[in-house]
Design an enzyme around this catalytic site. Structure first.
Site, mmCIF file in Angstrom:
data_model
loop_
_atom_site.group_PDB
_atom_site.id
_atom_site.type_symbol
_atom_site.label_atom_id
_atom_site.label_comp_id
_atom_site.label_asym_id
_atom_site.label_seq_id
_atom_site.Cartn_x
_atom_site.Cartn_y
_atom_site.Cartn_z
ATOM 1 N N TYR A 95 0.838 -1.194 0.000
ATOM 2 C CA TYR A 95 0.000 0.000 0.000
ATOM 3 C C TYR A 95 0.872 1.243 0.000
ATOM 4 O O TYR A 95 2.043 1.203 0.362
ATOM 5 C CB TYR A 95 -0.980 0.013 1.187
ATOM 6 C CG TYR A 95 -0.378 0.285 2.539
ATOM 7 C CD1 TYR A 95 -0.302 1.579 3.049
ATOM 8 C CD2 TYR A 95 0.113 -0.759 3.331
ATOM 9 C CE1 TYR A 95 0.252 1.835 4.298
ATOM 10 C CE2 TYR A 95 0.650 -0.510 4.585
ATOM 11 C CZ TYR A 95 0.721 0.786 5.058
ATOM 12 O OH TYR A 95 1.252 1.032 6.299
ATOM 13 N N CYS A 96 0.274 2.342 -0.457
ATOM 14 C CA CYS A 96 0.920 3.660 -0.430
ATOM 15 C C CYS A 96 -0.140 4.654 0.039
ATOM 16 O O CYS A 96 -1.087 4.267 0.713
ATOM 17 C CB CYS A 96 1.495 4.012 -1.809
ATOM 18 S SG CYS A 96 0.241 4.223 -3.088
ATOM 19 N N ALA A 97 -0.028 5.902 -0.343
ATOM 20 C CA ALA A 97 -0.986 6.905 0.101
ATOM 21 C C ALA A 97 -2.355 6.730 -0.553
ATOM 22 O O ALA A 97 -3.386 6.747 0.117
ATOM 23 C CB ALA A 97 -0.456 8.309 -0.168
#
Length: 140
Positions: A95-97
């Protein structure tokens, strides 16, 4: 992959993100939380930058910024991350932002031979929006 580049047709960030999302599977934040609560064997990778991670992340996540994912995943690279490099058959969730960087990271991991990689839909922003638990690190 790089041999398809055509200078007369430059690609944008969103072209890369859309291409990555077309070949990776996604998991909702709630489905991920359910897996984590059930103590399923999931390697959770946060591909944001360290300052983003410090501001808040998912419990149990390991920070591997997008810029070094290939090196961290390659057992032949001297500074690889052993747990990631050895996880080719393990379930990995990245995951990221907002899910763009992590989609690209998931696609790269698949290209490197990782068989069970999922991208978290909506990224950490969606996780927070859905009111799911966060870990925050104090910064001195």
């Amino acid at each position: 992959m790089y041999n398809t580049f055509k200078p007369e047709q430059p690609m944008s960030l969103m072209d890369f993100v859309h291409a990555a999302k077309s070949c990776v599977k996604e998991i909702s934040p709630q489905a991920l939380l359910d897996k984590l609560n059930a103590t399923e064997d999931v390697l959770l990778i946060d591909v944001r930058e360290s300052s983003e991670f410090e501001a808040g992340h998912i419990k149990g996540a390991q920070l591997v910024p997008r810029g070094i994912i290939e090196a961290a995943a390659d057992p032949a690279y001297p500074k690889h991350l052993p747990e990631l490099a050895a996880a080719r058959d393990r379930q990995i969730v990245v995951y990221c932002a907002t899910s763009g960087r992590s989609a690209m990271a998931a696609a790269v991991l698949q290209m490197m031979g990782f068989k069970n990689v999922l991208n978290m839909e909506g990224g950490y922003a969606r996780w927070v929006e859905d009111g799911l638990p966060q870990v925050r690190q104090a910064r001195y």
